[in-house]
Design a protein around this motif. Structure first.
Motif, PDB file in Angstrom:
ATOM      1  N   UNK A 184      39.018   5.499  20.183  1.00 20.06           N
ATOM      2  CA  UNK A 184      39.398   6.470  19.242  1.00 20.06           C
ATOM      3  C   UNK A 184      39.452   7.804  19.748  1.00 20.06           C
ATOM      4  N   UNK A 185      40.343   8.474  19.480  1.00 22.83           N
ATOM      5  CA  UNK A 185      40.612  10.015  19.928  1.00 22.83           C
ATOM      6  C   UNK A 185      41.089  11.003  18.852  1.00 22.83           C
ATOM      7  N   UNK A 186      40.664  11.926  18.972  1.00 25.02           N
ATOM      8  CA  UNK A 186      41.042  13.097  18.036  1.00 25.02           C
ATOM      9  C   UNK A 186      41.376  14.257  18.719  1.00 25.02           C
ATOM     10  N   UNK A 187      42.447  14.736  18.396  1.00 21.77           N
ATOM     11  CA  UNK A 187      42.925  16.099  19.007  1.00 21.77           C
ATOM     12  C   UNK A 187      43.148  16.958  17.827  1.00 21.77           C
ATOM     13  N   UNK A 188      42.250  18.167  17.499  1.00 23.02           N
ATOM     14  CA  UNK A 188      42.215  18.960  16.530  1.00 23.02           C
ATOM     15  C   UNK A 188      42.499  20.471  16.847  1.00 23.02           C
ATOM     16  N   UNK A 189      43.038  20.967  15.903  1.00 23.34           N
ATOM     17  CA  UNK A 189      43.167  22.803  16.129  1.00 23.34           C
ATOM     18  C   UNK A 189      42.840  23.266  14.769  1.00 23.34           C
ATOM     19  N   UNK A 190      41.835  24.370  14.932  1.00 26.06           N
ATOM     20  CA  UNK A 190      41.077  24.716  13.906  1.00 26.06           C
ATOM     21  C   UNK A 190      41.786  26.346  14.100  1.00 26.06           C
ATOM     22  N   UNK A 191      42.300  26.812  12.970  1.00 27.84           N
ATOM     23  CA  UNK A 191      42.949  28.150  12.676  1.00 27.84           C
ATOM     24  C   UNK A 191      42.670  28.795  11.518  1.00 27.84           C
ATOM     25  N   UNK A 192      42.211  30.142  11.435  1.00 27.69           N
ATOM     26  CA  UNK A 192      41.827  31.295  10.572  1.00 27.69           C
ATOM     27  C   UNK A 192      43.291  31.943  10.299  1.00 27.69           C
ATOM     28  N   UNK A 193      44.135  31.492   9.387  1.00 27.01           N
ATOM     29  CA  UNK A 193      45.292  32.064   9.162  1.00 27.01           C
ATOM     30  C   UNK A 193      45.219  33.463   8.291  1.00 27.01           C
ATOM     31  N   UNK A 194      43.859  33.653   7.596  1.00 25.71           N
ATOM     32  CA  UNK A 194      44.128  34.891   6.863  1.00 25.71           C
ATOM     33  C   UNK A 194      42.492  35.138   6.423  1.00 25.71           C
ATOM     34  N   UNK A 195      42.484  36.215   5.678  1.00 27.27           N
ATOM     35  CA  UNK A 195      41.158  36.504   5.112  1.00 27.27           C
ATOM     36  C   UNK A 195      40.349  35.217   4.321  1.00 27.27           C
ATOM     37  N   UNK A 196      41.347  34.757   3.585  1.00 26.24           N
ATOM     38  CA  UNK A 196      40.763  33.411   2.856  1.00 26.24           C
ATOM     39  C   UNK A 196      41.310  31.888   3.012  1.00 26.24           C
ATOM     40  N   UNK A 197      42.128  31.863   4.192  1.00 29.32           N
ATOM     41  CA  UNK A 197      43.017  30.702   4.498  1.00 29.32           C
ATOM     42  C   UNK A 197      42.312  30.233   5.796  1.00 29.32           C
ATOM     43  N   UNK A 198      41.774  28.747   5.985  1.00 31.45           N
ATOM     44  CA  UNK A 198      41.648  28.243   6.953  1.00 31.45           C
ATOM     45  C   UNK A 198      42.346  26.933   7.094  1.00 31.45           C
ATOM     46  N   UNK A 199      42.893  26.607   8.388  1.00 35.78           N
ATOM     47  CA  UNK A 199      43.778  25.606   8.582  1.00 35.78           C
ATOM     48  C   UNK A 199      42.971  24.459   9.775  1.00 35.78           C
ATOM     49  N   UNK A 200      43.124  23.143   9.352  1.00 34.08           N
ATOM     50  CA  UNK A 200      42.599  22.294  10.215  1.00 34.08           C
ATOM     51  C   UNK A 200      43.765  21.227  10.521  1.00 34.08           C
ATOM     52  N   UNK A 201      44.410  21.097  11.608  1.00 36.89           N
ATOM     53  CA  UNK A 201      45.307  20.144  11.911  1.00 36.89           C
ATOM     54  C   UNK A 201      44.864  19.083  13.013  1.00 36.89           C
TER      55      UNK A 201
END
Length: 749
Positions: A329-346
């Motif tokens: 198993x493998x996972x490539x993950x990108x965490x990004x804080x897109x704004x004051x209130x928005x968090x992204x996980x790809x």
């Protein structure tokens, strides 16, 4: 209800109307740099406000302009406090210091030891480090064995799989850093694939499953790996009687990137062959190994990349017999804080499960086959903290499955093995954490999923009475009402669907995964109550009722063999029902800590063609299930722990008559699962000695006995002709271990 709804709308509108500013950031462990999920942020001037970090350590709070005091709390960390003047939105990251340096000064009676903690929606969060002193077979700390002590979770000895609230073992989704794991067992089920030295947290959802999760009817076990210490190098390991492990972690660039790599290997076969000294052709192969690895890199203050992987294999062989299996198993993950209130996980995820086994082909010869199931997933997930009342979670997921058996010998003509199959799953979801009042909290949302099977699904081989595509609406809602901080009530409803299933096959093969064309559906309602007493004791009581549709099972008198046409051995469109009461009393403070867990339950199935179309007990049906787990600190250096388990025997089918055909005795079996195996019970004990350690080097010894009074618990009972008394039927019970001692040495520097 009308008054509550009106008040909720008023509060929401009022919150939007005020001019607010946002504080956001991440909370980390100061010593390791690991992000901390579930940390609690409180505003001293507004005690009704408290916000938790998500599973990636991110938080966001919106407040009107003013002066505030923020308090941050997390288990086994020193509380942090900061005073701020909020005049504009700001970023504020926190580094929490561990209590390790102070804990020796704390009076023993006041110490806390919380292994599992229930969240607002009923999920259980396990402290991986706190369970290190619990007794387990072979002395190997194992999260799966610990989960089996919780109410509503039942397992059979010699298995890493378990049943949750009367569901089948394949109705639980195990996620390792978001990658699904299709087989979580090592060494015939006595170990799990989860190496605790590499793990950061474990969260179990068996009710009110949030909509970002899907694909299984009964539970989600979300396991997160450590990210690796980005401040200093650490080495952790252990040496036991039949297995050893070693982990190394440290910074690649201090504070910016880090790694962890962890490996295990058993050597029972080496010891056996060294003692028994068999000839080369009679040597036994019985071992497993696995490797966990993870890298992370902080691109800037708002963006980070993570890559985690797992590889493990079991090797079992004797003479011409072979049965090897493993996961990759493998996972490539990108965490990004897109704004004051928005968090992204790809996330981009790959998972492969395969087993290489020897079976008998159509001409009676022994051949090797290597079936596999592969899963490729893309997932986009957002956490959006709208205001103090609403926190949204939304996104989408696309998942593709391939079931294949490559390089089959010509002598294997099974359509099931020769015909590759595939399946496409897609889902969009949204979930809202809604703080309706200071005491009433709701979590609600839905998951809209679709399944698209090719023409080669198993059902399609059997009948054309199925559609090619299904779209499923999966709503869910949970309420949490706090009468006060010590009395909490819960209620929830969840619908889940599942599109794949396992079959336990004859002929030496492992669990066989098949894709379903018509999804299984489960609707569950649940209610619970939590009562806390003096910060020391906690009582949890839960009831549930679960209804299942579209289940498949074997026909009476038949068992699945991949060399047959599986389509002819299965029945579809079955129903299921499970209901029960779960009680758990915990003691979290003092020299003696632990819990008592009891489950009273029923699980049944009804499928046309089985037991004259009447309801029958599911294999995992158990009336009573009791676990008592305790830790007692004899002194600062010595701890004794124990675990007692008792449960009703499994539902089985016994013969009710016999025939004589050509001089051979043929047994006539009764109705499906109308009998019971004898009850199961055992007591385990473990002693842990922690030597005087310095700041750099820590070590401990563990001495334990599994099943200390040597009870021979039944694993299976088979029936055959009595070899002495002709005409009589003989029942033979097979048991695993009666008593297993263990010694292990653990270290960290």
């Amino acid at each position: 209800m009308m008054r509550v709804t009106t008040m909720a709308i008023f509060l929401s509108v009022f919150a939007y109307a005020q001019k607010t500013h946002t504080i956001n950031g991440v909370i980390k462990d100061k010593d390791t740099g690991e992000l901390i999920p579930g940390a609690l942020i409180k505003v001293k001037e507004l005690p009704e406000i408290n916000v938790q970090t998500n599973e990636y350590g991110f938080y966001s709070i919106s407040l009107p302009e003013g002066d505030y005091t923020l308090d941050i709390n997390y288990l086994k960390h020193i509380e942090a406090t900061k005073k701020i003047h909020l005049a504009e939105s700001m970023k504020m990251n926190w580094d929490l210091e561990r209590q390790d340096g102070e804990i020796e000064e704390v009076e023993i009676k006041k110490r806390t030891s919380i292994i599992s903690n229930k969240t607002k929606t009923g999920a259980e969060v396990l402290d991986v480090q706190a369970m290190s002193k619990l007794p387990v077979i072979f002395g190997e700390k194992d999260i799966i064995k610990t989960l089996q002590f919780l109410p509503g979770i039942s397992a059979q000895e010699g298995s890493s799989g378990f049943s949750v609230r009367g569901g089948n073992t394949d109705q639980n989704l195990f996620l390792l850093d978001e990658a699904p794991v299709f087989n979580n067992s090592h060494l015939l089920g006595f170990f799990s694939i989860f190496n605790s030295d590499a793990l950061r947290s474990v969260t179990v959802y068996k009710e009110n499953i949030p909509s970002q999760y899907g694909g299984r009817l009964s539970s989600i076990i979300d396991v997160k790996m450590k990210e690796g210490n980005n401040q200093k190098y650490n080495v952790t390991g252990g040496i036991g009687l039949i297995s050893s492990r070693l982990s190394v972690e440290g910074p690649l660039q201090k504070g910016k990137s880090s790694f962890i790599i962890s490996a295990r290997r058993t050597y029972a076969d080496i010891l056996y062959n060294a003692i028994a000294k068999p000839t080369p052709e009679n040597k036994v192969k019985l071992y497993f190994y696995d490797i966990n690895a993870k890298l992370n890199y902080k691109i800037n203050e708002n963006n980070s990349l993570y890559f985690s992987s797992y590889f493990g294999r079991d090797v079992l062989g004797f003479k011409e017999f072979k049965n090897n299996w493993g996961n990759l198993a493998g996972t490539l993950r990108w965490n990004s804080i897109l704004g004051d209130k928005l968090f992204s996980n790809t996330s981009l995820v790959f998972s492969n499960y395969d087993y290489k086994s020897t079976i008998e082909d159509n001409k009676g010869g022994i051949v090797e086959v290597n079936p596999n199931v592969r899963n490729l997933i893309f997932k986009q997930d957002f956490t959006h903290n709208l205001n103090l009342q609403h926190s949204l979670r939304y996104g989408f997921q696309s998942s593709y499955y391939i079931f294949n058996t490559p390089n089959l010998p010509e002598t294997v003509t099974s359509d099931f093995l020769r015909q590759p199959r595939s399946m496409w799953e897609n889902a969009v979801y949204i979930n809202d954490d809604f703080k309706i009042t200071d005491k009433l909290f709701a979590n609600y949302g839905f998951r809209l999923s679709s399944i698209s099977s090719g023409d080669n699904s198993v059902e399609n081989q059997a009948t054309t009475n199925f559609k090619k595509n299904y779209i499923n609406f999966e709503p869910r809602i949970a309420f949490n009402y706090e009468f006060n901080k010590d009395n909490i009530a819960r209620f929830g409803y969840t619908r889940n669907t599942q599109n794949i299933q396992t079959l336990v096959a004859n002929g030496g093969l492992n669990d066989v995964w098949i894709n379903l064309r018509k999804p299984q559906i489960a609707d569950q309602i649940n209610a619970g109550y939590t009562r806390k007493l003096n910060d020391t004791y906690e009582l949890n009581a839960d009831v549930y009722y679960k209804k299942m549709q579209n289940l498949a099972d074997y026909k009476d008198g038949l068992q699945v063999n991949v060399m047959d046409n599986i389509k002819d051995n299965l029945l579809y469109n079955g129903q299921g029902r499970a209901y029960g009461l779960e009680l758990m009393l915990k003691k979290n403070r003092g020299r003696l800590t632990g819990w008592v867990a009891y489950t009273l339950s029923k699980s049944q199935r009804r499928i046309d063609g089985i037991n004259d179309n009447a309801w029958y007990n599911a294999n995992q049906d158990r009336t009573h299930d009791l676990s008592i787990v305790s830790n007692y600190e004899l002194s600062p250096k010595w701890t004794v722990s124990g675990a007692f388990v008792f449960h009703t025997g499994n539902a089985v089918t016994y013969p009710v008559g016999k025939y004589e055909i050509g001089g051979n005795t043929v047994l006539d079996y009764g109705k499906r699962n109308s009998d019971r195996m004898p009850s199961y019970q055992r007591l385990d004990l473990n002693f842990t000695y922690e030597a005087k350690n310095n700041n750099r080097f820590k070590s401990s010894w563990s001495f334990g006995v599994y099943n200390i009074y040597g009870r021979k618990n039944p694993y299976a009972i088979t029936f055959g002709s009595d070899k002495i008394s002709y005409g009589k039927v003989e029942a033979t019970q097979f048991s695993f271990f009666s008593m297993v001692p263990n010694v292990s040495y653990n270290f960290k520097f």
